[in-house]
Design an enzyme around this catalytic site. Structure first.
Site, PDB file in Angstrom:
ATOM      1  N   THR A  28       0.847  -1.202   0.000  1.00 45.28           N
ATOM      2  CA  THR A  28       0.000   0.000   0.000  1.00 45.28           C
ATOM      3  C   THR A  28       0.878   1.247   0.000  1.00 45.28           C
ATOM      4  O   THR A  28       1.944   1.247   0.629  1.00 45.28           O
ATOM      5  CB  THR A  28      -0.883   0.008   1.270  1.00 45.28           C
ATOM      6  OG1 THR A  28      -1.713  -1.152   1.244  1.00 45.28           O
ATOM      7  CG2 THR A  28      -1.766   1.250   1.348  1.00 45.28           C
ATOM      8  N   GLY A  29       0.405   2.299  -0.660  1.00 45.66           N
ATOM      9  CA  GLY A  29       1.114   3.582  -0.582  1.00 45.66           C
ATOM     10  C   GLY A  29       1.393   4.156  -1.950  1.00 45.66           C
ATOM     11  O   GLY A  29       1.074   3.552  -2.984  1.00 45.66           O
ATOM     12  N   SER A  30       2.014   5.332  -1.961  1.00 51.28           N
ATOM     13  CA  SER A  30       2.242   6.021  -3.236  1.00 51.28           C
ATOM     14  C   SER A  30       3.291   5.302  -4.091  1.00 51.28           C
ATOM     15  O   SER A  30       3.198   5.319  -5.325  1.00 51.28           O
ATOM     16  CB  SER A  30       2.666   7.469  -2.974  1.00 51.28           C
ATOM     17  OG  SER A  30       3.798   7.518  -2.142  1.00 51.28           O
ATOM     18  N   THR A  31       4.280   4.660  -3.463  1.00 53.05           N
ATOM     19  CA  THR A  31       5.286   3.921  -4.235  1.00 53.05           C
ATOM     20  C   THR A  31       4.643   2.667  -4.833  1.00 53.05           C
ATOM     21  O   THR A  31       4.845   2.342  -6.011  1.00 53.05           O
ATOM     22  CB  THR A  31       6.494   3.550  -3.357  1.00 53.05           C
ATOM     23  OG1 THR A  31       6.878   4.691  -2.598  1.00 53.05           O
ATOM     24  CG2 THR A  31       7.674   3.097  -4.212  1.00 53.05           C
ATOM     25  N   ALA A  83       8.003   1.459   2.271  1.00 54.06           N
ATOM     26  CA  ALA A  83       8.352   1.579   3.693  1.00 54.06           C
ATOM     27  C   ALA A  83       8.481   3.061   4.025  1.00 54.06           C
ATOM     28  O   ALA A  83       8.729   3.899   3.141  1.00 54.06           O
ATOM     29  CB  ALA A  83       9.663   0.863   3.982  1.00 54.06           C
ATOM     30  N   LYS A  94       6.764   0.812   9.010  1.00 49.14           N
ATOM     31  CA  LYS A  94       5.704   0.928   8.019  1.00 49.14           C
ATOM     32  C   LYS A  94       4.394   1.327   8.704  1.00 49.14           C
ATOM     33  O   LYS A  94       4.280   1.230   9.915  1.00 49.14           O
ATOM     34  CB  LYS A  94       5.502  -0.420   7.306  1.00 49.14           C
ATOM     35  CG  LYS A  94       6.696  -0.816   6.463  1.00 49.14           C
ATOM     36  CD  LYS A  94       6.482  -2.126   5.698  1.00 49.14           C
ATOM     37  CE  LYS A  94       5.162  -2.250   5.051  1.00 49.14           C
ATOM     38  NZ  LYS A  94       4.803  -1.123   4.155  1.00 49.14           N
ATOM     39  N   GLY A  95       3.443   1.765   7.905  1.00 51.55           N
ATOM     40  CA  GLY A  95       2.137   2.113   8.462  1.00 51.55           C
ATOM     41  C   GLY A  95       1.767   3.567   8.276  1.00 51.55           C
ATOM     42  O   GLY A  95       0.719   4.006   8.749  1.00 51.55           O
ATOM     43  N   GLU A 103      -0.662  -5.390   5.849  1.00 58.02           N
ATOM     44  CA  GLU A 103       0.671  -5.518   5.226  1.00 58.02           C
ATOM     45  C   GLU A 103       1.472  -6.621   5.916  1.00 58.02           C
ATOM     46  O   GLU A 103       2.136  -7.426   5.257  1.00 58.02           O
ATOM     47  CB  GLU A 103       1.416  -4.189   5.316  1.00 58.02           C
ATOM     48  CG  GLU A 103       0.799  -3.118   4.419  1.00 58.02           C
ATOM     49  CD  GLU A 103       1.390  -1.732   4.590  1.00 58.02           C
ATOM     50  OE1 GLU A 103       1.170  -0.908   3.697  1.00 58.02           O
ATOM     51  OE2 GLU A 103       2.062  -1.464   5.591  1.00 58.02           O
TER      52      GLU A 103
HETATM   53  C1  5RP Z   1       1.386   2.062   4.258  1.00 55.92           C
HETATM   54  C2  5RP Z   1       2.859   1.851   4.281  1.00 55.92           C
HETATM   55  C3  5RP Z   1       3.645   2.393   3.128  1.00 55.92           C
HETATM   56  O1  5RP Z   1       4.385   1.359   2.576  1.00 55.92           O
HETATM   57  C4  5RP Z   1       4.556   3.465   3.615  1.00 55.92           C
HETATM   58  O2  5RP Z   1       3.785   4.428   4.329  1.00 55.92           O
HETATM   59  C5  5RP Z   1       5.300   4.145   2.474  1.00 55.92           C
HETATM   60  O3  5RP Z   1       4.401   4.846   1.693  1.00 55.92           O
HETATM   61  P1  5RP Z   1       4.839   5.714   0.428  1.00 55.92           P
HETATM   62  O4  5RP Z   1       5.244   4.760  -0.622  1.00 55.92           O
HETATM   63  O5  5RP Z   1       3.578   6.480   0.083  1.00 55.92           O
HETATM   64  O6  5RP Z   1       5.950   6.623   0.856  1.00 55.92           O
HETATM   65  O7  5RP Z   1       3.416   1.263   5.163  1.00 55.92           O
HETATM   66  O8  5RP Z   1       0.774   1.632   5.450  1.00 55.92           O
END
Ligand code: 5RP
Length: 223
Positions: A28-31, A83, A94-95, A103
């Site tokens: 989950t997340g933007s990456t 992460a 994470k989170g 996750e």
């Molecule tokens: C979501 C996560 C994401 O992997 C973490 O927050 C990184 O997010 P992003 O890729 O947006 O920087 O743990 O619960």
């Protein structure tokens, strides 16, 4: 390169870890959103995905990638996720996107955790990013006091002026000021506190590989 371009770079690079004919674990997340977009280009070569959040499920399905319930799948070859922090041993925090519980569940059923991150996430020691912890609401105040006793300052994460409610119907506390010198011991201890659903230290389910987006390209770190 911008941070967004670095995320797109590692999202694309993660495709080589996807096993044709199989189901892939998706974080989950933007990456990860960049990874999901890239995964759509090979959707006819995979069976589908197990997803770690409602948000990723929506994105996967919108791109025509079938999503399986984690209970339908015994094990996955690979789990790909971002992460908030990763150290030089592959331990992570994470989170940040509040999806840490699912996750950790999908990571636990996967043989290999491939972390995708831009270079701002690489740290010498975990703890600068406020540590997300998913808690059952009736335990929140006591869990926050336990963190205060460790020297941390915990706040309940808010959304639209109310405590954020996770996909699992729980709350998140974010804890600043912790020094996580032994991530395995820390994760083991905090996971046992009554009312803690999941602590955002991923040391028992650490990464085996990190694809790190840098100005010089994608670096592959193995642990
Ligand atoms: C979501 C996560 C994401 O992997 C973490 O927050 C990184 O997010 P992003 O890729 O947006 O920087 O743990 O619960």
């Amino acid at each position: 390169m911008t941070q967004d371009e670095l995320k797109a770079l590692v999202g694309q690079a993660a495709l080589k870890y996807v096993v044709p004919g199989e189901i892939v674990g998706v974080g989950t997340g933007s990456t990860v959103n960049k990874f999901i977009d890239a995964l759509a280009t090979m959707k006819d070569q995979i069976k589908g995905a197990v997803s770690s959040s409602e948000a990723s499920t929506v994105r996967l399905k919108a791109l025509g990638i079938p999503v399986f319930d984690s209970n339908e799948v015994e094990s996955l070859s690979v789990y790909i996720d971002g992460a908030d922090e990763i150290d030089h041993q592959g331990h992570m925090v994470k989170g940040g996107g509040a999806a840490l519980t699912r996750e950790k569940i999908v990571a636990a059923q996967s043989k290999q955790f491939v972390c995708i991150a831009d270079e701002s996430k690489l740290v010498d020691a975990l703890g600068a990013f406020p540590l997300p912890v998913e808690v059952i609401p009736m335990a929140t105040a006591r869990v926050m006091r336990q963190f205060a006793a460790m020297g941390g300052q915990a706040v309940v994460r808010q959304k639209d002026g109310q405590p954020l409610v996770t996909d699992n119907g729980q709350h998140i506390v974010d804890v600043k000021g912790l020094k996580i010198t032994d991530p395995v011991a820390f994760e083991t201890e905090v996971s046992q506190w009554p009312g803690v659903v999941t602590v955002g230290v991923f040391a028992l389910q650490k990464a085996q590989v990190c694809l790190l987006g840098t100005a010089a390209g994608v670096k592959t770190l193995s642990y």
